[in-house]
Design a protein around this motif. Structure first.
Motif, PDB file in Angstrom:
ATOM      1  N   CYS A 148       0.953  -1.405  -0.075  1.00 47.37           N
ATOM      2  CA  CYS A 148      -0.061  -0.206   0.107  1.00 47.37           C
ATOM      3  C   CYS A 148       0.958   1.653  -0.171  1.00 47.37           C
ATOM      4  N   GLY A 149       2.397   1.585   0.787  1.00 51.35           N
ATOM      5  CA  GLY A 149       2.783   2.258   1.295  1.00 51.35           C
ATOM      6  C   GLY A 149       2.714   2.940   2.304  1.00 51.35           C
ATOM      7  N   MET A 150       1.283   3.776   2.282  1.00 51.13           N
ATOM      8  CA  MET A 150       0.905   4.351   4.008  1.00 51.13           C
ATOM      9  C   MET A 150      -0.072   3.141   3.501  1.00 51.13           C
ATOM     10  N   CYS A 151      -0.361   2.213   4.721  1.00 49.86           N
ATOM     11  CA  CYS A 151      -1.198   0.495   5.131  1.00 49.86           C
ATOM     12  C   CYS A 151      -2.063   0.956   5.674  1.00 49.86           C
ATOM     13  N   LYS A 152      -3.351   2.055   5.646  1.00 51.13           N
ATOM     14  CA  LYS A 152      -4.995   1.983   6.065  1.00 51.13           C
ATOM     15  C   LYS A 152      -4.839   0.622   7.026  1.00 51.13           C
ATOM     16  N   THR A 153      -4.755   0.089   6.471  1.00 56.78           N
ATOM     17  CA  THR A 153      -5.468  -1.486   7.273  1.00 56.78           C
ATOM     18  C   THR A 153      -4.224  -1.881   8.730  1.00 56.78           C
ATOM     19  N   ALA A 154      -3.389  -1.810   8.304  1.00 50.04           N
ATOM     20  CA  ALA A 154      -2.613  -1.532   9.750  1.00 50.04           C
ATOM     21  C   ALA A 154      -2.804  -0.685  10.967  1.00 50.04           C
ATOM     22  N   ILE A 155      -2.884   0.683  10.457  1.00 50.90           N
ATOM     23  CA  ILE A 155      -3.112   1.648  11.049  1.00 50.90           C
ATOM     24  C   ILE A 155      -4.797   1.054  12.184  1.00 50.90           C
ATOM     25  N   ILE A 156      -5.855   1.041  11.096  1.00 46.88           N
ATOM     26  CA  ILE A 156      -6.953  -0.216  11.383  1.00 46.88           C
ATOM     27  C   ILE A 156      -7.141  -0.711  12.356  1.00 46.88           C
ATOM     28  N   ARG A 157      -6.060  -1.734  12.250  1.00 42.00           N
ATOM     29  CA  ARG A 157      -6.344  -3.660  13.077  1.00 42.00           C
ATOM     30  C   ARG A 157      -5.282  -2.820  14.476  1.00 42.00           C
ATOM     31  N   ARG A 158      -4.522  -1.704  14.617  1.00 43.78           N
ATOM     32  CA  ARG A 158      -4.069  -1.661  15.652  1.00 43.78           C
ATOM     33  C   ARG A 158      -5.744  -0.819  16.928  1.00 43.78           C
ATOM     34  N   TYR A 159      -6.355  -0.941  16.216  1.00 42.47           N
ATOM     35  CA  TYR A 159      -7.714  -0.587  17.248  1.00 42.47           C
ATOM     36  C   TYR A 159      -8.697  -1.952  16.927  1.00 42.47           C
ATOM     37  N   PRO A 160      -8.844  -2.406  18.081  1.00 37.04           N
ATOM     38  CA  PRO A 160      -9.626  -4.287  17.760  1.00 37.04           C
ATOM     39  C   PRO A 160     -10.980  -3.493  17.508  1.00 37.04           C
ATOM     40  N   ALA A 161     -12.005  -4.658  17.035  1.00 35.86           N
ATOM     41  CA  ALA A 161     -12.990  -4.258  16.454  1.00 35.86           C
ATOM     42  C   ALA A 161     -13.795  -4.676  17.382  1.00 35.86           C
ATOM     43  N   ASP A 162     -13.614  -5.447  18.460  1.00 34.77           N
ATOM     44  CA  ASP A 162     -14.649  -5.561  19.882  1.00 34.77           C
ATOM     45  C   ASP A 162     -14.718  -4.475  20.805  1.00 34.77           C
ATOM     46  N   GLN A 163     -13.405  -3.755  20.639  1.00 33.50           N
ATOM     47  CA  GLN A 163     -13.055  -1.874  21.285  1.00 33.50           C
ATOM     48  C   GLN A 163     -14.353  -0.999  20.525  1.00 33.50           C
ATOM     49  N   TYR A 164     -13.728  -1.527  19.278  1.00 33.16           N
ATOM     50  CA  TYR A 164     -14.241   0.232  18.798  1.00 33.16           C
ATOM     51  C   TYR A 164     -15.395   0.008  17.876  1.00 33.16           C
ATOM     52  N   GLU A 165     -15.701   0.999  17.255  1.00 28.74           N
ATOM     53  CA  GLU A 165     -16.847   0.645  16.398  1.00 28.74           C
ATOM     54  C   GLU A 165     -15.787   1.626  15.464  1.00 28.74           C
ATOM     55  N   ARG A 166     -15.325   0.873  14.158  1.00 25.90           N
ATOM     56  CA  ARG A 166     -14.301   1.706  13.194  1.00 25.90           C
ATOM     57  C   ARG A 166     -15.559   2.140  11.852  1.00 25.90           C
ATOM     58  N   ILE A 167     -15.037   3.495  11.427  1.00 25.32           N
ATOM     59  CA  ILE A 167     -15.844   3.838  10.848  1.00 25.32           C
ATOM     60  C   ILE A 167     -14.500   4.415   9.513  1.00 25.32           C
ATOM     61  N   LEU A 168     -14.498   4.127   8.511  1.00 26.11           N
ATOM     62  CA  LEU A 168     -14.130   4.943   7.557  1.00 26.11           C
ATOM     63  C   LEU A 168     -14.182   6.236   6.151  1.00 26.11           C
ATOM     64  N   ILE A 169     -13.908   6.863   6.112  1.00 27.37           N
ATOM     65  CA  ILE A 169     -14.277   7.902   4.680  1.00 27.37           C
ATOM     66  C   ILE A 169     -13.141   7.618   3.674  1.00 27.37           C
ATOM     67  N   GLY A 170     -13.990   7.822   2.388  1.00 31.69           N
ATOM     68  CA  GLY A 170     -12.836   7.623   2.048  1.00 31.69           C
ATOM     69  C   GLY A 170     -13.134   7.908   0.465  1.00 31.69           C
ATOM     70  N   ASP A 171     -12.924   7.560  -0.410  1.00 34.14           N
ATOM     71  CA  ASP A 171     -12.961   7.803  -1.818  1.00 34.14           C
ATOM     72  C   ASP A 171     -12.530   7.037  -3.247  1.00 34.14           C
ATOM     73  N   SER A 172     -11.118   6.167  -3.280  1.00 35.28           N
ATOM     74  CA  SER A 172     -10.696   5.532  -3.973  1.00 35.28           C
ATOM     75  C   SER A 172      -9.608   4.448  -3.508  1.00 35.28           C
ATOM     76  N   VAL A 173      -9.042   4.093  -4.083  1.00 34.33           N
ATOM     77  CA  VAL A 173      -8.726   2.423  -5.090  1.00 34.33           C
ATOM     78  C   VAL A 173      -7.038   2.688  -3.287  1.00 34.33           C
ATOM     79  N   THR A 174      -7.138   4.249  -2.809  1.00 37.16           N
ATOM     80  CA  THR A 174      -6.230   3.387  -1.444  1.00 37.16           C
ATOM     81  C   THR A 174      -6.579   3.584  -0.070  1.00 37.16           C
ATOM     82  N   ASP A 175      -7.983   3.216  -0.414  1.00 36.57           N
ATOM     83  CA  ASP A 175      -9.918   2.681   1.134  1.00 36.57           C
ATOM     84  C   ASP A 175      -9.814   1.851   0.652  1.00 36.57           C
TER      85      ASP A 175
END
Length: 221
Positions: A148-175
Motif C-alpha cells: 500500500c505504501g501508507m497501509c490503512k489496514t495496518a492502522i485500522i488493526r491497531r484499534y480492535p473490532a471488539d473495542q471500537y466501532e470503526r468508521i472509514l471515510i474515503g473515495d478511491s483505490v487507497t481505501d
C-alpha cells in the motif's frame, strides 16, 4: 457491557480535499510517463507504493519550491470538514487522518485545523537527491501484502473490532482494503463501486455535512 468507542479513519486526497492532489501535481508538471503510471495503479497492475514512488521519481528536486507551492495552493477543502472535526470533539469520536498523500502538502494543509500531528498518517518525502524520493514510514504489516505504501489496514488493526466501532471515510483505490475491515464506510467516487460490489455497509456522501447527518442517524439507532 461497555459501549464501543467510535473511531474515524479519514482519507485526505479527494476526501478531505475536493481534488486528488497527487494527480493534480502530475497533471500540472506533466513529467513524461506519469499518466500511464496512474492508469496502472487504478487498474491494480502495479501497487500503490510502486506507482506513487515512480511518479514522484519523475520530478526533479530542483523544482521543489514550485512543486510544494503548487500542491498547497491548489488544495480546496471539502465543505463541512471543520464542522465534522468539531462534531467529533463534542461526541468524543477519535479522528485519524489516514492518507496516501505526501508530508510536504498534507501537514501544511492540515495545520489550519485542530488535528494533533500524531493523528495524521501519511507518506514522507526526501528532496536531498536529484529526483524526489518518497518514503514509507507506515508500510504494510505482516497481515497485508497489497504494498500500500501508507497501509490503512495496518492502522485500522491497531484499534480492535471488539473495542471500537470503526468508521472509514474515503473515495478511491487507497481505501479499498480498509473498507473491508470497518463497520461503516462513508464513500464517494470509486469507493462506492467497491462497496456495492462487496455489499459493504456504506453511505454515500458529497460533503462532510452529509457525514455528520449520517453519524447522528447512527447514534439515534
Amino acid at each position: 457491557m461497555t459501549a464501543k468507542k467510535r473511531i474515524i479513519f479519514c482519507d485526505f486526497d479527494g476526501t478531505i480535499t475536493v481534488n486528488d492532489n497527487i494527480v493534480a501535481i502530475m497533471k500540472h508538471f506533466r513529467p513524461e510517463g506519469w499518466d500511464k503510471l496512474v492508469e496502472q495503479v487504478v487498474s491494480k497492475q502495479i501497487s500503490i507504493r510502486d506507482g506513487v514512488g515512480r511518479m514522484f521519481a519523475l520530478l526533479p528536486t530542483s523544482r521543489k519550491q514550485e512543486i510544494v507551492d503548487y500542491a498547497i495552493g491548489n488544495v480546496q477543502i471539502r465543505s463541512g470538514f471543520a464542522e465534522l472535526l468539531a462534531y467529533c470533539e463534542r461526541e468524543q469520536i477519535h479522528f485519524l487522518v489516514t492518507s496516501g498523500g505526501i508530508d510536504f502538502f498534507v501537514y501544511p494543509v492540515l495545520s489550519a485545523f485542530p488535528i494533533p500531528k500524531e493523528h495524521i498518517y501519511c507518506n514522507g518525502s526526501d528532496f536531498s537527491g536529484p529526483q524526489i524520493r518518497i518514503e514509507w514510514p507506515h508500510a504494510c504489516d505482516e497481515h497485508c501484502d497489497n504494498d500500500c505504501g501508507m497501509c490503512k489496514t495496518a492502522i485500522i488493526r491497531r484499534y480492535p473490532a471488539d473495542q471500537y466501532e470503526r468508521i472509514l471515510i474515503g473515495d478511491s483505490v487507497t481505501d479499498f482494503a480498509g473498507a473491508k475491515l470497518v463497520d461503516t464506510v462513508f464513500a464517494r467516487a470509486h469507493l462506492i463501486d467497491l462497496c456495492e460490489e462487496l455489499s459493504l455497509n456504506y453511505r454515500p456522501f458529497e460533503t462532510f455535512h452529509d457525514v455528520i447527518n449520517h453519524l447522528e442517524e447512527m447514534k439515534a439507532r
